[in-house]
Write a protein that holds these residues in place. Structure first.
Motif, short mmCIF file in Angstrom:
data_model
loop_
_atom_site.label_atom_id
_atom_site.label_comp_id
_atom_site.label_asym_id
_atom_site.label_seq_id
_atom_site.Cartn_x
_atom_site.Cartn_y
_atom_site.Cartn_z
N ALA A 145 0.84 -1.19 -0.11
CA ALA A 145 0.09 -0.06 -0.18
C ALA A 145 0.98 1.16 -0.02
O ALA A 145 1.83 1.21 0.73
N GLY A 146 0.58 2.29 -0.75
CA GLY A 146 1.34 3.54 -1.00
C GLY A 146 2.08 3.65 -2.03
O GLY A 146 2.83 4.36 -2.08
N VAL A 147 2.58 2.49 -2.54
CA VAL A 147 3.59 2.39 -3.66
C VAL A 147 3.04 3.03 -4.81
O VAL A 147 3.91 3.84 -5.70
N GLY A 148 1.65 3.09 -5.12
CA GLY A 148 1.14 3.62 -6.16
C GLY A 148 1.38 2.88 -7.64
O GLY A 148 0.92 3.43 -8.58
N LEU A 149 1.27 1.82 -7.62
CA LEU A 149 1.37 0.91 -8.82
C LEU A 149 -0.12 0.52 -9.00
O LEU A 149 -0.82 0.24 -8.45
N GLU A 150 -0.27 0.82 -10.55
CA GLU A 150 -1.86 0.61 -11.05
C GLU A 150 -1.90 0.17 -12.18
O GLU A 150 -1.12 0.70 -13.25
N GLY A 151 -2.53 -0.78 -12.66
CA GLY A 151 -2.56 -1.22 -13.89
C GLY A 151 -1.63 -2.35 -14.37
O GLY A 151 -0.51 -2.31 -13.76
N ILE A 152 -2.01 -3.13 -15.26
CA ILE A 152 -1.23 -4.01 -15.81
C ILE A 152 0.16 -3.70 -16.12
O ILE A 152 1.17 -4.66 -16.10
N ASP A 153 0.27 -2.56 -16.84
CA ASP A 153 1.49 -2.20 -17.34
C ASP A 153 2.39 -1.88 -16.21
O ASP A 153 3.52 -1.73 -16.72
N ALA A 154 2.00 -1.53 -14.98
CA ALA A 154 2.86 -1.29 -14.28
C ALA A 154 3.71 -2.44 -13.42
O ALA A 154 4.62 -2.17 -12.51
N ILE A 155 3.41 -3.66 -14.16
CA ILE A 155 4.19 -4.75 -13.36
C ILE A 155 5.35 -4.86 -14.18
O ILE A 155 6.12 -5.93 -13.96
N ARG A 156 5.82 -4.41 -15.09
CA ARG A 156 6.90 -4.71 -16.01
C ARG A 156 8.19 -4.60 -15.44
O ARG A 156 8.27 -3.62 -14.71
N GLY A 157 9.00 -5.62 -15.65
CA GLY A 157 10.45 -5.72 -15.12
C GLY A 157 10.41 -5.70 -13.45
O GLY A 157 11.26 -5.55 -12.64
N LYS A 158 9.18 -6.17 -12.95
CA LYS A 158 8.92 -6.14 -11.28
C LYS A 158 9.45 -7.63 -10.86
O LYS A 158 9.30 -8.62 -11.75
N LYS A 159 9.68 -7.61 -9.50
CA LYS A 159 9.83 -8.91 -8.83
C LYS A 159 8.71 -9.39 -8.23
O LYS A 159 7.88 -8.25 -7.49
N ALA A 160 8.27 -10.42 -8.44
CA ALA A 160 6.78 -10.82 -8.08
C ALA A 160 6.98 -12.09 -7.18
O ALA A 160 7.62 -13.19 -7.49
N ALA A 161 6.08 -12.15 -6.07
CA ALA A 161 6.07 -13.16 -5.12
C ALA A 161 4.88 -14.21 -5.56
O ALA A 161 3.68 -13.30 -5.72
N VAL A 162 4.93 -15.35 -5.63
CA VAL A 162 3.66 -16.11 -5.78
C VAL A 162 3.74 -17.49 -5.06
O VAL A 162 4.94 -17.84 -4.58
N LYS A 163 2.55 -18.26 -4.83
CA LYS A 163 2.59 -19.30 -3.83
C LYS A 163 2.75 -20.32 -4.86
O LYS A 163 1.81 -20.78 -5.63
N THR A 164 3.56 -21.20 -4.47
CA THR A 164 3.70 -22.71 -5.22
C THR A 164 2.45 -23.41 -5.60
O THR A 164 1.53 -23.54 -4.45
#
Length: 272
Positions: A145-164
């Motif tokens: 919260a507060g980072v300000g990412l919004e929309g699918i294009d905002a995820i480009r080049g990001k590090k993502a955590a996922v559940k196996t």
């Protein structure tokens, strides 16, 4: 399968069996090979002579299953399973293991079924028999919260955590090349969220009802993007070709809950 096993003994037994059989699961319907046998899991007998079924569940996956402030194991899945068991006269031993461990326990023959907000898809149908759908969900992406990412294009080049083994992991993997995502896998949702909150990962992929519930309870996350095309049905899963009677009774109990209105009451406790 002894219903008298302690949770610690059960987790150790499931873990050792999974390790021996090489049951690593990566992504939805993961690459680990199934260890199903030709015979059904042998469920223990209750004091009245009826079978006791071990159902493996997630640990921290609100609103589907979690521990409340009083230490009670609750949630949509927990309450539905209890209501179906009461309706059908089933004796259920709920084991809170975490999603990946729950699947490993099922494949290793240490659980009769899994109920953990588990999405039904074609890949999983090759390994498991599913009940009638008991919940319709979709997936989303969240950030701190507060980072300000919004929309699918905002995820480009990001590090993502996922559940196996999750539906969110499958979706993230499908976007990985196009958006240049770096994925880190976790066994439970709380560890995944913590990785985002500490800044090690920028994003996480999760069921929308789970993130929405968490945001309403100040979990420190905010929704970046809700996937409108990833609607998914959740089901009660059993090893393929095994425990047909349990599957039949689950479906019958679920139908009765819908007919009586009890299903709507249970879901309304957790989802607005």
């Amino acid at each position: 399968m002894s219903a008298s096993l302690s949770r610690r003994q059960f987790i150790a037994l499931a873990g050792s069996a999974a390790g021996a059989l090489g049951l690593g699961l990566v992504g939805c319907g993961g690459s680990g090979s199934s260890s199903s046998s030709d015979t059904s899991v042998s469920s223990a007998a209750s004091s009245d002579g009826s079978a006791t079924y071990i159902v493996a569940m997630d640990t921290v996956f609100a609103p589907f299953e979690y521990t409340d402030e009083s230490g009670n194991f609750v949630g949509i899945d927990v309450d539905l399973l209890d209501a179906i068991a009461a309706d059908q006269g089933l004796t259920i031993d709920k084991q809170s293991l975490g999603f990946d461990a729950a699947l490993s326990a099922l494949q290793a023959g240490q659980a009769d079924a899994v109920m953990a907000g588990m999405g039904i898809n074609d890949e999983r149908k090759k390994k498991y028999d599913f009940s009638d759908p008991y919940f319709l969900s979709t997936t989303c992406i969240a950030c701190k919260a507060g980072v300000g990412l919004e929309g699918i294009d905002a995820i480009r080049g990001k590090k993502a955590a996922v559940k196996t083994g999750s539906q969110g992991a499958e979706w993230a993997e499908s976007l990985q090349d196009e958006y240049g995502l770096t994925l880190t896998y976790f066994d439970t949702s709380d560890l995944m969220y913590q990785d985002v909150l500490t800044g090690n990962s920028d994003l996480c992929f999760e069921y929308y009802p789970v993130i929405d519930y968490g945001c309403k309870h100040d979990n420190g996350l905010a929704i970046v993007y809700k996937n409108p095309e990833n609607t998914n049905s959740c089901g009660f899963a059993l090893q393929k070709g095994q425990n047909a009677e349990l599957l039949e009774k689950f479906n019958a109990g679920l139908a009765n809950l819908h007919a009586s209105g009890e299903y709507d009451k249970i879901v309304a406790k957790y989802v607005d």
